[in-house]
Motif scaffolding. Structure first.
Motif, short mmCIF file in Angstrom:
data_model
loop_
_atom_site.label_atom_id
_atom_site.label_comp_id
_atom_site.label_asym_id
_atom_site.label_seq_id
_atom_site.Cartn_x
_atom_site.Cartn_y
_atom_site.Cartn_z
N ALA A 219 -1.26 3.82 -3.55
CA ALA A 219 -2.37 4.24 -2.69
C ALA A 219 -2.50 5.75 -2.59
O ALA A 219 -3.60 6.27 -2.36
CB ALA A 219 -2.18 3.65 -1.29
N ALA A 220 -1.40 6.48 -2.74
CA ALA A 220 -1.42 7.94 -2.65
C ALA A 220 -0.25 8.48 -3.46
O ALA A 220 0.70 7.75 -3.75
CB ALA A 220 -1.31 8.38 -1.19
N HIS A 221 -0.34 9.76 -3.82
CA HIS A 221 0.70 10.36 -4.65
C HIS A 221 0.95 11.79 -4.19
O HIS A 221 0.02 12.58 -4.08
CB HIS A 221 0.28 10.34 -6.12
CG HIS A 221 1.32 10.91 -7.05
ND1 HIS A 221 1.05 11.24 -8.37
CD2 HIS A 221 2.63 11.24 -6.86
CE1 HIS A 221 2.14 11.72 -8.95
NE2 HIS A 221 3.11 11.75 -8.05
N VAL A 222 2.19 12.10 -3.89
CA VAL A 222 2.60 13.46 -3.55
C VAL A 222 3.50 13.97 -4.67
O VAL A 222 4.49 13.31 -5.01
CB VAL A 222 3.35 13.50 -2.20
CG1 VAL A 222 4.03 14.85 -2.00
CG2 VAL A 222 2.39 13.22 -1.06
N VAL B 126 -0.74 4.69 4.63
CA VAL B 126 0.07 3.89 3.69
C VAL B 126 1.09 3.07 4.48
O VAL B 126 1.33 3.32 5.67
CB VAL B 126 0.77 4.78 2.64
CG1 VAL B 126 -0.24 5.67 1.93
CG2 VAL B 126 1.89 5.62 3.26
N ASP B 127 1.71 2.09 3.80
CA ASP B 127 2.66 1.23 4.51
C ASP B 127 4.08 1.32 3.97
O ASP B 127 4.98 0.62 4.45
CB ASP B 127 2.19 -0.22 4.51
CG ASP B 127 2.09 -0.83 3.12
OD1 ASP B 127 2.51 -0.17 2.14
OD2 ASP B 127 1.58 -1.97 3.00
N SER B 128 4.30 2.19 2.99
CA SER B 128 5.63 2.31 2.40
C SER B 128 5.67 3.52 1.49
O SER B 128 4.63 4.14 1.20
CB SER B 128 5.98 1.04 1.60
OG SER B 128 4.96 0.75 0.66
N LEU B 129 6.89 3.85 1.04
CA LEU B 129 7.10 5.01 0.17
C LEU B 129 7.92 4.60 -1.04
O LEU B 129 8.88 3.84 -0.92
CB LEU B 129 7.85 6.12 0.92
CG LEU B 129 7.26 6.59 2.25
CD1 LEU B 129 8.27 7.47 3.00
CD2 LEU B 129 5.96 7.36 2.02
N ASN C 195 0.85 -1.20 0.00
CA ASN C 195 0.00 0.00 0.00
C ASN C 195 0.89 1.25 0.00
O ASN C 195 0.87 2.04 0.95
CB ASN C 195 -0.89 -0.02 1.25
CG ASN C 195 -2.06 0.92 1.16
OD1 ASN C 195 -2.71 1.02 0.12
ND2 ASN C 195 -2.33 1.64 2.25
N PRO C 196 1.69 1.44 -1.07
CA PRO C 196 2.70 2.50 -1.04
C PRO C 196 2.18 3.87 -1.44
O PRO C 196 1.18 4.00 -2.17
CB PRO C 196 3.71 2.01 -2.09
CG PRO C 196 2.84 1.30 -3.09
CD PRO C 196 1.77 0.61 -2.29
N MET C 197 2.87 4.89 -0.96
CA MET C 197 2.65 6.25 -1.45
C MET C 197 3.80 6.59 -2.40
O MET C 197 4.96 6.37 -2.08
CB MET C 197 2.63 7.26 -0.30
CG MET C 197 2.39 8.71 -0.78
SD MET C 197 2.12 9.89 0.56
CE MET C 197 3.79 10.30 1.04
N LEU C 198 3.45 7.13 -3.56
CA LEU C 198 4.44 7.54 -4.55
C LEU C 198 4.80 9.01 -4.33
O LEU C 198 3.92 9.86 -4.19
CB LEU C 198 3.87 7.36 -5.95
CG LEU C 198 4.68 7.94 -7.12
CD1 LEU C 198 6.03 7.24 -7.26
CD2 LEU C 198 3.88 7.84 -8.42
#
Length: 346
Positions: free
Chosen positions: A60-63, A85-88, A37-40
């Motif tokens: 899961a998300a994007h910055v 989220v659980d990772s980047l 469930n990573p954030m990019l």
């Protein structure tokens, strides 16, 4: 002969290196970490590359708010976006990796770093953020990316001038590691081999940017960062952190411009600066001569004035540099000689 006595810290990090393998290696790295469930973190400029690199994972998300020198307020917004989220996954240069590190610093989330420049931040446990015109740095194992995915193909479209400046930032890691506070035979070995790879890779990037030149430069950049990660921040980086954080100068160009001046400054210390081995890498009588020849051959950045620094900025810069200078630097730093160094780089 001085007694050999040092304490070297080896950090665990997986490196996956291969042209055209970024997407598969990112998916594999996440699977091996047991996260899904990573954030990019990737700027708008890197959107197309980031989409290709993360094609095999569910983001899961994007910055995309990536700002040079990582302002604290930008870091806070990214931390908020990371809730749940659980990772980047960071896809980009040093500023992108730096933002991921700022999030990991407070959340402990594991990072899979995918560099698109030769910055080298991905191989270090060093973080940096800027607030009120002051850049603060530190070292924390939580911010060291758990995996780094290197794909020379991702750097194929990097403009030559940016590639040269970024590669010389990596060369600065090598040179600064020769006299940094925790320099030892292990990180010096990494630094010298990194400098050799960068020497050959950068020459090729300036002439024709072949896949081989990008591979050499990328491998050199990793060894350079590995040396810097364990040796610590020497005089060169302390100067450039002041110039970048206080005067908002571009990171890579600042490091590239200042490097020859710091090398010449510390060459005066002779054996204490360990630059004789660097001269061997360049195949020249002196390290300064070898670096100068490389700079001329690749048309390297050579003026702080060209990137926004002024004569009027020197007094404040000198004051801040004196406060940050490592006591272990082989040449004593004074207001007079630091003023002269900055005027030379101007």
């Amino acid at each position: 002969m001085t007694e050999l006595n040092f304490d070297h810290d080896l950090r665990a990090q997986r490196v996956l290196f291969g042209a055209g393998r970024a997407a598969g290696n990112v998916a594999q790295a996440l699977a091996d970490l047991g996260v899904d469930n990573p954030m990019l973190i990737a700027s708008e400029h890197e959107a197309e590359l980031a989409a290709a690199v993360t094609a095999d994972v569910n983001v899961a998300a994007h910055v995309d708010e990536v700002v040079m020198h990582v302002p604290v307020e930008v870091a806070e917004r990214a931390r908020k976006a990371a809730e749940g989220v659980d990772s980047l996954i960071s896809v980009g240069g040093g500023s992108t990796t730096g933002l991921a590190k700022a999030v990991a610093l407070t959340t402990g989330l594991p990072i899979v770093a995918v560099p698109t420049t030769y910055a080298g931040s991905e191989a270090t446990a060093v973080w940096g953020m800027t607030e009120n015109r002051t850049k603060t740095t530190g070292s924390d194992g939580k911010v060291l990316p758990r995996a780094v995915v290197y794909d020379p193909g991702l750097l194929a479209t990097l403009p030559a001038d940016m590639a040269i400046a970024s590669g010389l930032n990596a060369m600065a890691h090598c040179v600064d590691s020769l006299w940094a506070p925790k320099a030892d035979p292990i990180n010096r070995a990494h630094a010298l081999e990194g400098a050799r790879l960068l020497r050959d890779g950068l020459a090729g990037i300036r002439t024709d940017s072949t896949p081989q030149s990008r591979e050499l430069t990328l491998a050199g950049c990793y060894l350079a960062a590995l040396s810097f990660s364990s040796a610590g921040s020497g005089l060169h980086h302390k100067i450039c952190h002041v110039l970048g954080g206080t005067f908002d100068l571009p990171h890579a160009e600042t490091h590239a411009t200042v490097l020859p001046h710091v090398l010449a400054f510390n060459v005066a210390a002779g054996a204490d600066a360990h630059v004789d081995r660097l001269a061997e890498v360049f195949g020249t009588a002196s390290a300064a001569e070898g670096l100068s020849a490389l700079y001329e051959a690749i048309d390297a950045p050579n003026s702080l004035a060209a990137i926004g620094f002024t004569e009027a900025d020197i007094p404040e810069a000198v004051e801040r540099i004196l406060a940050a200078t490592p006591v272990s630097n082989p040449v004593t730093v004074t207001e007079e000689n630091m003023t002269e160094l900055l005027r030379g780089a101007l």
